[in-house]
Design an enzyme around this catalytic site. Sequence first.
Site, PDB file in Angstrom:
ATOM      1  N   ARG A   1       0.813  -1.212   0.000  1.00  0.00           N
ATOM      2  CA  ARG A   1       0.000   0.000   0.000  1.00  0.00           C
ATOM      3  C   ARG A   1       0.848   1.264   0.000  1.00  0.00           C
ATOM      4  O   ARG A   1       0.472   2.267  -0.615  1.00  0.00           O
ATOM      5  CB  ARG A   1      -0.950  -0.019   1.200  1.00  0.00           C
ATOM      6  CG  ARG A   1      -2.027  -1.095   1.077  1.00  0.00           C
ATOM      7  CD  ARG A   1      -3.062  -0.975   2.152  1.00  0.00           C
ATOM      8  NE  ARG A   1      -4.130  -1.951   1.974  1.00  0.00           N
ATOM      9  CZ  ARG A   1      -5.202  -2.023   2.746  1.00  0.00           C
ATOM     10  NH1 ARG A   1      -5.345  -1.174   3.764  1.00  0.00           N
ATOM     11  NH2 ARG A   1      -6.124  -2.934   2.535  1.00  0.00           N
TER      12      ARG A   1
ATOM     13  N   ASP B   1     -12.546  12.443  10.784  1.00  0.00           N
ATOM     14  CA  ASP B   1     -11.730  11.327  10.334  1.00  0.00           C
ATOM     15  C   ASP B   1     -10.308  11.844  10.141  1.00  0.00           C
ATOM     16  O   ASP B   1     -10.081  13.055  10.032  1.00  0.00           O
ATOM     17  CB  ASP B   1     -12.274  10.736   9.030  1.00  0.00           C
ATOM     18  CG  ASP B   1     -11.831   9.281   8.826  1.00  0.00           C
ATOM     19  OD1 ASP B   1     -12.587   8.375   9.197  1.00  0.00           O
ATOM     20  OD2 ASP B   1     -10.705   9.067   8.320  1.00  0.00           O
TER      21      ASP B   1
END
Length: 290
Positions: free
Chosen positions: A50, A160
């Site tokens: 990733r 977030d």
Amino acid sequence: MAGNALAEDALRQIAGPTLNDAEFAFLREFVYRHCGIALGEQKRQLVQGRLQRRLRALGLKDFSAYCALLQQDPEAELGELASAISTNVTAFFREAHHFELLERELLPRWLEHKQRTGERLRLWSAGCATGEEPYSLAMVLIEALERTGSTVDAKILATDLSPQALATARAGVYPLERLAGVSEERRRRWFLRGEGANEGYASVHPKLRERVSILPLNLLHEWPMQGPFDAIFCRNVVIYFDQPTKRRLFERFCALLPVGGYLFLGHSESLHGLSEAFELVGRTVYRKRG
């Protein structure tokens, strides 16, 4: 021999740089300290794969350069790093029983009380990902306000750490297939269908946006809000944290909830052995004790 070396170098370029022991150790410690996420050895390949995309996006040749970037300015890359190594899986009205409890019992009670007292109503979606959760809350909230004729000041805070997730939440535009959990009646009322270049997408109604404030926040850092919140939704977030981090986070949530305030967790999460301040009152629904 020279040909073999060139071939191996070409393969490395295609596969991307690899993460050595020292670099992975640094990343594990950095992620734990700044995000509370405990990365086991088994996550090494996932982290490597990733973060290779981040290296390409940043124009960095290897993980050594990436680690140096994190050391130089931790905050600048923190959101992108957290977003890369975690999975933001969400949906409208996910875990429908939570919204049913709000609609059937909690919101009518809160609104009746606050209409009499003049208090405000506040909900917090902590770990709102791409926005489906807070917009689902907004639908239920506005409908409850209309049914009761209430004029209570009622808002939703959505936070977030991921910049990409927050950008999607702020845009409020979703592929039509993402609306699978929304009833046909709510689709017609609360979403605007795209046309032309936007065909196949729908945007949330402006009335939903008016109720939701979307802000960046690291749950491990300082919180600017004072509360109190009537309910905090922190669902499928703490699964990434170890026990001490969970315990500290639940203590902080408790401080922002009044006696009788509610904490909603994800389907695989629990307060068992982590906090005595709450009592279980439903499926992953907890109420603050008096």
